[in-house]
Design a protein around this motif. Structure first.
Motif, PDB file in Angstrom:
ATOM      1  N   UNK A 192       3.652  51.748  83.744  1.00  0.00           N
ATOM      2  CA  UNK A 192       4.330  51.509  84.969  1.00  0.00           C
ATOM      3  C   UNK A 192       5.210  50.261  84.599  1.00  0.00           C
ATOM      4  N   UNK A 193       6.422  50.567  84.940  1.00  0.00           N
ATOM      5  CA  UNK A 193       7.498  49.539  84.935  1.00  0.00           C
ATOM      6  C   UNK A 193       7.830  49.126  86.233  1.00  0.00           C
ATOM      7  N   UNK A 194       7.958  47.864  86.174  1.00  0.00           N
ATOM      8  CA  UNK A 194       8.391  47.211  87.431  1.00  0.00           C
ATOM      9  C   UNK A 194       9.606  46.167  87.692  1.00  0.00           C
ATOM     10  N   UNK A 195      10.229  46.442  88.723  1.00  0.00           N
ATOM     11  CA  UNK A 195      11.578  45.548  89.067  1.00  0.00           C
ATOM     12  C   UNK A 195      11.575  45.127  90.595  1.00  0.00           C
ATOM     13  N   UNK A 196      11.810  43.876  90.891  1.00  0.00           N
ATOM     14  CA  UNK A 196      12.392  42.916  89.887  1.00  0.00           C
ATOM     15  C   UNK A 196      11.204  42.479  89.182  1.00  0.00           C
ATOM     16  N   UNK A 197      11.343  41.897  87.838  1.00  0.00           N
ATOM     17  CA  UNK A 197      10.262  41.716  86.902  1.00  0.00           C
ATOM     18  C   UNK A 197       9.583  40.506  87.534  1.00  0.00           C
ATOM     19  N   UNK A 198       8.068  40.603  87.700  1.00  0.00           N
ATOM     20  CA  UNK A 198       7.343  39.574  88.268  1.00  0.00           C
ATOM     21  C   UNK A 198       7.339  38.503  87.219  1.00  0.00           C
ATOM     22  N   UNK A 199       7.371  37.261  88.137  1.00  0.00           N
ATOM     23  CA  UNK A 199       7.401  35.956  87.463  1.00  0.00           C
ATOM     24  C   UNK A 199       6.308  35.343  87.453  1.00  0.00           C
ATOM     25  N   UNK A 200       5.324  35.614  88.814  1.00  0.00           N
ATOM     26  CA  UNK A 200       4.439  34.948  89.108  1.00  0.00           C
ATOM     27  C   UNK A 200       3.109  35.910  89.164  1.00  0.00           C
ATOM     28  N   UNK A 201       2.038  35.523  88.961  1.00  0.00           N
ATOM     29  CA  UNK A 201       0.654  36.409  89.244  1.00  0.00           C
ATOM     30  C   UNK A 201       0.585  37.056  90.331  1.00  0.00           C
ATOM     31  N   UNK A 202       0.679  38.465  90.419  1.00  0.00           N
ATOM     32  CA  UNK A 202       0.683  39.341  91.760  1.00  0.00           C
ATOM     33  C   UNK A 202      -0.400  40.204  91.552  1.00  0.00           C
ATOM     34  N   UNK A 203      -1.237  40.389  92.505  1.00  0.00           N
ATOM     35  CA  UNK A 203      -2.179  41.683  92.614  1.00  0.00           C
ATOM     36  C   UNK A 203      -1.675  42.877  93.221  1.00  0.00           C
ATOM     37  N   UNK A 204      -1.486  43.902  92.439  1.00  0.00           N
ATOM     38  CA  UNK A 204      -0.820  45.181  92.760  1.00  0.00           C
ATOM     39  C   UNK A 204      -2.050  46.299  92.796  1.00  0.00           C
ATOM     40  N   UNK A 205      -1.808  47.100  93.544  1.00  0.00           N
ATOM     41  CA  UNK A 205      -2.701  48.260  93.705  1.00  0.00           C
ATOM     42  C   UNK A 205      -2.256  49.705  93.911  1.00  0.00           C
ATOM     43  N   UNK A 206      -2.981  50.677  93.446  1.00  0.00           N
ATOM     44  CA  UNK A 206      -2.356  52.265  93.864  1.00  0.00           C
ATOM     45  C   UNK A 206      -3.475  53.169  93.561  1.00  0.00           C
TER      46      UNK A 206
END
Length: 304
Positions: A192-206
């Motif tokens: 999975x490619x993400x934009x804007x590119x995360x610069x901090x720790x994030x919790x993502x889900x799907x």
């Protein structure tokens, strides 16, 4: 409790008037080997046919915070002067810094040097502060396909926008104004490619549909994509598996199969209709807004 592989094959043999087998896996009898092949084929086809409840899986992962370092930036497509570049970034990461073009991606990593996919505009004698950010994240094992509109940024409590087309993604990478408060994504290969590119720790889900449709015990989560033992269990309804194996056997051996195919389609229709409860439907549906509206404003205090 559903049929095991051996029980399903025995049921097929009973309905076709054939002699029962005492085993399936490892059996050298050609007919039994056909039944095993058809059982796997039917299961794989069913995985692709419908978003089955038993195959729906949640995936939660964390992004990697950006890392900082210094490098000598020349007019070539390399950054040098590292003591341990592999501790700063990996292939596919994006590098930003003075003299480094927008969306410069790392293509080769060695301990002392990074190779980028574009040429820089700096001087090899100038030391530049660089930021390394991760844009690619591996999809989970067993991933078959994404469940639409299930992608969320749990850290910021926002839905993610996607899947983006190649044309939209190139606009995000090359356009003048591409930043936004919402993250966008696309699937590329097994990542999975993400934009804007995360610069901090994030919790993502799907959520996604798994290609693993076989379990080793009655209550176990499916872990296999093909039968490995006679006691393995498919997650699908027994009638679907039995009728599917019979249909494939009759079809491939030049036998009449119209009646069996009708039974298979009827079993499939029943299972799809009963798999997941239906939601309430509106006669005037409206797409919910992802922005702040009167429907999601607090009654008071506003977080103060």
């Amino acid at each position: 409790m559903g049929y095991t592989l051996l029980q399903a094959v025995n049921q097929v043999q009973d309905e076709l008037g054939l002699t029962r087998s005492t085993s399936v896996i490892g059996n050298t009898d050609l007919q039994v080997r056909q039944f095993l092949a058809y059982a796997n084929k039917v299961g794989r086809d069913l995985v692709r046919d419908f978003d089955w409840r038993r195959l729906s899986t949640e995936y939660v992962f964390e992004t990697t915070a950006a890392r900082s370092g210094t490098a000598l930036v020349s007019s070539a497509n390399t950054l040098t002067g590292f003591a341990s570049a592999s501790n700063l970034c990996a292939t596919g990461d994006v590098v930003t810094g003075s003299g480094i073009p927008q969306w410069a991606e790392v293509t080769i990593v060695t301990e002392s040097q990074l190779t980028l996919n574009v040429r820089c505009t700096g001087s090899a004698s100038a030391t530049v502060s660089c930021t390394f950010s991760r844009q690619y994240y591996d999809l989970p094992d067993g991933f078959d396909r994404q469940v639409s509109r299930s992608q969320w940024d749990r850290s910021d409590h926002r839905a993610m926008h996607g899947h983006k087309s190649p044309q939209q993604w190139q606009w995000l990478k090359g356009g003048l104004v591409t930043s936004a408060p919402y993250y966008r994504y696309r699937l590329r290969g097994r990542q999975m490619q993400i934009s804007p590119i995360p610069t901090t720790r994030l919790i993502l889900s799907n959520e996604y549909i798994s290609n693993r449709w076989i379990s080793t015990t009655t209550a176990a989560t499916p872990t296999l994509t093909s039968f490995a033992t006679d006691t393995d269990l498919a997650v699908f309804n027994d009638d679907i598996m039995v009728n599917g194996i019979k249909w494939q056997f009759q079809k491939q051996n030049g036998l009449e199969y119209a009646g069996t195919l009708a039974e298979f389609n009827r079993s499939l229709s029943y299972s799809k209709g009963q798999d997941t409860p239906a939601e309430n439907l509106s006669l005037a549906p409206e797409e919910p807004s992802l922005l702040i509206t009167t429907l999601n404003l607090p009654d008071g205090s506003y977080g103060l």
